[in-house]
Design a protein around this motif. Structure first.
Motif, PDB file in Angstrom:
ATOM      1  N   ILE A  65       3.274-105.422  22.873  1.00 22.77           N
ATOM      2  CA  ILE A  65       3.078-104.560  21.708  1.00 22.77           C
ATOM      3  C   ILE A  65       1.740-104.847  21.020  1.00 22.77           C
ATOM      4  O   ILE A  65       1.241-103.996  20.300  1.00 22.77           O
ATOM      5  CB  ILE A  65       4.240-104.611  20.693  1.00 22.77           C
ATOM      6  CG1 ILE A  65       4.601-106.023  20.329  1.00 22.77           C
ATOM      7  CG2 ILE A  65       5.456-103.871  21.210  1.00 22.77           C
ATOM      8  CD1 ILE A  65       5.645-106.079  19.246  1.00 22.77           C
ATOM      9  N   MET A  68      -0.813-102.329  21.349  1.00 24.88           N
ATOM     10  CA  MET A  68      -0.823-101.188  20.439  1.00 24.88           C
ATOM     11  C   MET A  68      -1.420-101.594  19.093  1.00 24.88           C
ATOM     12  O   MET A  68      -1.336-100.844  18.124  1.00 24.88           O
ATOM     13  CB  MET A  68       0.609-100.678  20.214  1.00 24.88           C
ATOM     14  CG  MET A  68       1.375-100.440  21.493  1.00 24.88           C
ATOM     15  SD  MET A  68       3.054 -99.824  21.205  1.00 24.88           S
ATOM     16  CE  MET A  68       2.728 -98.096  20.875  1.00 24.88           C
ATOM     17  N   PHE A  70      -0.227-103.905  17.313  1.00 24.06           N
ATOM     18  CA  PHE A  70       0.939-104.122  16.460  1.00 24.06           C
ATOM     19  C   PHE A  70       1.449-105.541  16.642  1.00 24.06           C
ATOM     20  O   PHE A  70       1.507-106.056  17.753  1.00 24.06           O
ATOM     21  CB  PHE A  70       2.035-103.134  16.878  1.00 24.06           C
ATOM     22  CG  PHE A  70       3.263-103.137  16.005  1.00 24.06           C
ATOM     23  CD1 PHE A  70       3.329-102.346  14.867  1.00 24.06           C
ATOM     24  CD2 PHE A  70       4.369-103.906  16.340  1.00 24.06           C
ATOM     25  CE1 PHE A  70       4.465-102.328  14.071  1.00 24.06           C
ATOM     26  CE2 PHE A  70       5.503-103.894  15.545  1.00 24.06           C
ATOM     27  CZ  PHE A  70       5.550-103.101  14.417  1.00 24.06           C
ATOM     28  N   ARG A  72       4.852-107.932  15.283  1.00 23.95           N
ATOM     29  CA  ARG A  72       6.122-107.827  14.564  1.00 23.95           C
ATOM     30  C   ARG A  72       5.985-108.526  13.216  1.00 23.95           C
ATOM     31  O   ARG A  72       5.145-109.411  13.051  1.00 23.95           O
ATOM     32  CB  ARG A  72       7.231-108.500  15.376  1.00 23.95           C
ATOM     33  CG  ARG A  72       7.499-107.783  16.685  1.00 23.95           C
ATOM     34  CD  ARG A  72       8.969-107.852  17.071  1.00 23.95           C
ATOM     35  NE  ARG A  72       9.279-106.792  18.011  1.00 23.95           N
ATOM     36  CZ  ARG A  72       9.334-106.959  19.342  1.00 23.95           C
ATOM     37  NH1 ARG A  72       9.118-108.140  19.875  1.00 23.95           N
ATOM     38  NH2 ARG A  72       9.615-105.938  20.132  1.00 23.95           N
ATOM     39  N   ARG A 101      -0.931 -94.700  17.904  1.00 21.22           N
ATOM     40  CA  ARG A 101       0.397 -95.034  18.408  1.00 21.22           C
ATOM     41  C   ARG A 101       1.213 -93.774  18.670  1.00 21.22           C
ATOM     42  O   ARG A 101       1.217 -92.851  17.872  1.00 21.22           O
ATOM     43  CB  ARG A 101       1.152 -95.900  17.404  1.00 21.22           C
ATOM     44  CG  ARG A 101       0.580 -97.277  17.335  1.00 21.22           C
ATOM     45  CD  ARG A 101       1.309 -98.136  16.327  1.00 21.22           C
ATOM     46  NE  ARG A 101       0.534 -99.329  16.082  1.00 21.22           N
ATOM     47  CZ  ARG A 101       0.399 -99.923  14.905  1.00 21.22           C
ATOM     48  NH1 ARG A 101       1.037 -99.423  13.855  1.00 21.22           N
ATOM     49  NH2 ARG A 101      -0.332-100.991  14.782  1.00 21.22           N
TER      50      ARG A 101
END
Lengths: 548, 347
Positions: A65, A68, A70, A72, A101
């Motif tokens: 992720i 992207m 990104f 968490r 995204r």
């Protein structure tokens, strides 16, 4: 296709699409920041599928992720760069990343059932990305989504979108999610363990759908999994991760034929484990013509008869919904059968748990799939293992402690663990504690319900070896419920194949695992991915021929 | 329940399955609603028993208390006979419940010969007033609380979130009467925006009524907003860690749409339950606010009835309060069930 002309203009194969240099990510727990990704370089070219493989905690999802831009909640970038098609994703504004995204980089999550919003229809969720990014109007988006549903071989592509997530099966949901990722024709899709939660037979279909659609649109992909055999079918190139570091990187065929690092080799571990079978005529448990159902609903078990020899392992295999866990509930008395009986040591077991005395309860123990939920997080190991010792054997004080330490030694943990909480030990150690808890009762039969499914390959091997050793030492019988054929090879003496509540086949391991197979066993066995990168292609070709 | 009982009955079940096949076609929501309704009625029945028994257990002789110490035993006996106190308790209970079911709450102990005061005549105007104040407060407080809760969730840990949280926490922590006097001091005495006393009667026109009720409604709003707002915020934030919320973010969905479109529809169940709880409070728990603003509501009526030992009125009020709780919780249950797509759209 009418919508092909709306693909991004430059799609030439081979130019670099995504580049990570020295990427570092940290995560916070208990106010301490610790590294998750420790400086990884990654290059992905257009149209290329890169496999990321490693055990849980290796950082592969985090890395996926991160592509992207990104992280968490509770994580942060601490170094390095991520450049996607000329754009620095770490420096980019939130708004710029948000626009990227879904439209140019899409994500397919592990558990489709959890990743779909339960409150909205599938079609609305599928087209949301396009309509929200203003790429297409609703009407053309719906038409396109239905076209994608068709390409992914979903049943009734025009009407399935009207359903809610809980109304379709897991395999179908995973394909809808792939369609959702594909709607904007992204340059890159991150597949985060998309088939891990699926049965092997469903997995084959989803893998085939994903592979064909990625090829059709020449989409680059990062395919994250812990299953080397799966990644072998999907990826052009494989990166092996461990503890946030890159262990090894090579083109797929090269990696499979000649893995260089010890760690990479160990990922095959369980597949190498195999126990010779030994027959035993003396049955400890026999399940005789059992029917069972929940409430007034349809039968979950239909005339099931299974025999478990003393001191041996019977593996019960089947897909989810085949009734294998229900069978365990019948044996333990949690679900009294509506017909038939269970005979234990020559005497019929009382059908309901509440009618069984302490001594009977002691002799049949159970180990569960997820040690995280099977252990009370507030109980120390002392309490966890001590409880059955007090309950069944009336031990207390020094005797109790001595026995707990003995049990810990049996499961290869030292006595320093006695005061720890479940949160202070690893997943594999937790499962060992669950085994010790079952052993504490000194049972004759242990029902193991998918006990290795939640564990990493290497840990799986250790747990299986431990179970085998304990069997040899204490002559314990196992009813081993699993969907994993490699595990079956490793541990079983006999195999019971179940499908839709019925026993399809049962017999000694070598007999069940060698041809001729009944149709369902054939389907099940042929669906288990093999390391051969051509396995999926060959299998699909073979099935196509068979269907004609 | 069937899940737990298991199925040791074999063949019978299958036949039953066919015979009751039609029941399976009833929409699960309708079935659940009917079940809850039945349970609600049962609860109400049990509550009526409890109320009646509690009052029976109170020490002292009602007739004597009402007639005064000077009353002769004969007058007491005559009075007891008149109001039916001479009969045994179970007979009186059955008569009471039988009449209540027909809408008759009986006569007040304050009745005299030739001057019969029906409990329902006493309660009706008071209940109307209470329901009016409760509705007015709810109309302000519920949208305000949900709106603030959503905004606080959207901008969580921002200064806005902190301010909203601490202000509402302050208002909920202050005693109601104190809040009422403060508002009265500033809005009625100093600024003279609203009347300090909320005296209304049956003939007060609607706008005038709203104007006079402004201060009590505002007081109650400040008391209940915090609870609902914090639950809205917590229910939404609780969902933000869900995989489908992460999915929405990774689809590039905007922050506000993630909250409103993806989190909120799944957060209704806990929010609605807290709203129901607070609305019930608005009906049954506002006696202090009524007293401060001398508002003629049902809370005051009940307190007066307790003081004068007018037991039929006390019983009726208690039953109405219980029914309010049950009804509002029933509605909350129905709403939370019907926002569950699994039940709304069965497989």
């Amino acid at each position: 296709m009418a919508n092909d002309n709306m693909k991004q203009p430059q799609r030439e194969k081979g130019s670099v699409l995504l580049e990570m240099r020295g990427l570092k990510i940290e995560g916070e727990s208990d106010d301490v920041w610790h590294p998750i990704i420790k400086g990884i370089d990654l290059t992905l070219r257009r149209g290329e599928v890169l496999g990321l493989i490693g055990e849980s905690g290796a950082g592969k999802s985090t890395l996926g992720i991160a592509a992207m831009g990104f992280v968490r909640p509770g994580c942060r970038f601490t170094g390095g760069s991520i450049v996607f098609d000329g754009m620095d994703l770490i420096a980019a504004s939130d708004e710029a990343k948000r626009k990227l995204r879904g439209s140019r980089i899409a994500y397919v999550a592990q558990s489709a059932a959890a990743a779909f919003n339960p409150a909205h229809r599938l079609i609305d969720q599928t087209i949301e990305t396009e309509t929200q990014h203003g790429i297409r109007d609703e009407k053309t988006a719906v038409a396109d989504a239905q076209d994608l549903y068709g390409r992914l071989r979903l049943p009734n592509p025009t009407t399935i979108g009207a359903r809610y997530p809980h109304q379709v099966s897991g395999g179908q949901l995973q394909r809808v999610m792939t369609a959702m990722a594909m709607t904007c024709r992204p340059d890159l899709i991150i597949f985060d363990e998309p088939t891990t939660a699926l049965d092997v037979t469903t997995q084959v279909e989803v893998l085939a759908s994903i592979r064909s659609i990625v090829e059709q649109f020449n989409t680059a992909a990062i395919y994250i999994t812990h299953d080397l055999a799966v990644v072998a079918q999907m990826a052009h190139r494989i990166m092996v991760l461990r503890y946030g570091n890159l262990v090894e990187e090579a083109p797929t065929r090269e990696m499979l034929s000649a893995p260089k690092q010890e760690y990479t080799k160990s990922l095959w571990a369980v597949r190498g484990l195999a126990k010779p079978e030994s027959p035993n005529e003396d049955a400890i448990l026999s399940i005789e013509h059992v029917d069972a159902a929940y409430g007034n609903a349809v039968k979950i078990l239909d005339d099931v008869s299974v025999r478990i020899p003393r001191g041996r392992t019977v593996a019960v295999v089947g897909e989810s919904g085949s009734g294998k866990s229900t069978l365990a509930r019948v044996v333990t008395g949690l679900l009294p059968p509506s017909r038939g009986q269970v005979v234990f040591n020559g005497a019929a077991l009382p059908p309901a748990l509440k009618n069984r005395d302490k001594e009977l309860l002691r002799r049949i123990q159970m180990i569960y799939q997820s040690p995280d939920t099977a252990l009370n997080p507030r109980h120390r190991i002392y309490d966890v293992i001590g409880r059955p010792l007090q309950f069944y054997h009336g031990l207390s004080g020094a005797k109790l402690e001595k026995r707990i330490i003995e049990l810990l030694e049996m499961i290869e943990l030292n006595e320093s663990y006695i005061d720890r909480l479940p949160s202070e030990i690893s997943g594999g150690q937790k499962q060992r504690v669950c085994i010790a808890r079952a052993l504490a009762a000194e049972p004759e039969l242990i029902i193991c319900d998918e006990v290795t499914s939640a564990l990493d390959q290497i840990v799986q091997e250790e747990i299986l070896k431990l179970l085998l050793r304990l069997q040899a030492e204490f002559d314990i019988s196992y009813m081993f419920i699993t969907h994993d054929i490699a595990t079956v090879r490793a541990i079983a003496d006999e195999i019971v194949v179940m499908n839709q509540g019925k026993v399809v086949q049962q017999g000694p391991k070598t007999e069940v695992l060698s041809p001729p197979y009944p149709a369902y066993t054939e389907l099940l066995l042929s669906s288990v991915p093999e390391m051969d990168p051509d396995w999926l292609t060959n299998l699909l070709a073979k099935r196509k021929v068979a269907n004609q | 329940m069937d899940l737990l009982s298991g199925v040791p009955r074999g063949q019978k079940i299958e036949q039953g399955g066919v015979a009751f096949g039609r029941r399976g076609h009833m929409h699960p929501i309708l079935r659940t609603v009917l079940q809850r309704l039945g349970l609600g009625l049962l609860t109400l029945f049990i509550v009526s028993l409890v109320i009646f028994s509690l009052i029976e257990m109170l020490p002292g002789n009602f007739a004597k208390r009402i007639l005064g110490q000077a009353a002769t035993p004969e007058t007491v006996a005559a009075f007891e006979k008149e109001i039916g106190l001479d009969k045994p308790a179970h007979i009186r209970y059955v008569t009471w419940v039988g009449n209540v079911v027909q809408g008759d709450f009986g006569a007040s102990f304050a009745s005299r010969v030739g001057y019969k005061r029906q409990v329902s005549d006493l309660i009706t105007p008071r209940l109307k007033n209470t329901l009016f104040l409760a509705s007015l407060t709810a109309l302000i407080a519920v949208p305000l609380a949900i709106g603030l809760g959503i905004l606080a969730a959207l901008y969580r840990n921002s200064p806005f979130d902190r301010i909203v949280n601490s202000v509402t926490l302050t208002t909920i922590s202050m005693p109601e009467f104190f809040m009422a006097y403060i508002l009265m001091l500033f809005l009625a005495v100093k600024l003279q925006m609203f009347p300090s006393l909320a005296s209304v009667d049956a003939d007060t026109p609607l706008w005038e009524r709203i104007y006079r009720c402004a201060l009590p409604a505002l007081t109650l709003t400040l008391v209940i907003v915090a609870h609902m707002m914090r639950m809205t915020r917590a229910a939404i934030i609780n969902l933000l860690a869900s995989p489908y919320i992460e999915m929405a973010r990774l689809k590039g969905i905007s922050k506000s749409r993630v909250i409103l479109h993806h989190a909120l529809p799944n957060a209704w169940a806990p929010i609605v339950n807290v709203i129901a709880f607070n609305l019930a409070y608005l009906v049954v728990g506002v006696v202090i606010v009524e007293a401060v603003f001398t508002y003629p509501g049902i809370g005051q009526l009940m307190v007066d009835a307790v003081r004068t030992k007018d037991m039929p009125v006390v019983q009726a009020c208690a039953l109405i309060f219980a029914a309010t709780y049950i009804l509002l919780n029933l509605i909350a249950d129905i709403i939370s069930i019907s926002t569950n797509p699994r039940l709304l759209h069965p497989r």
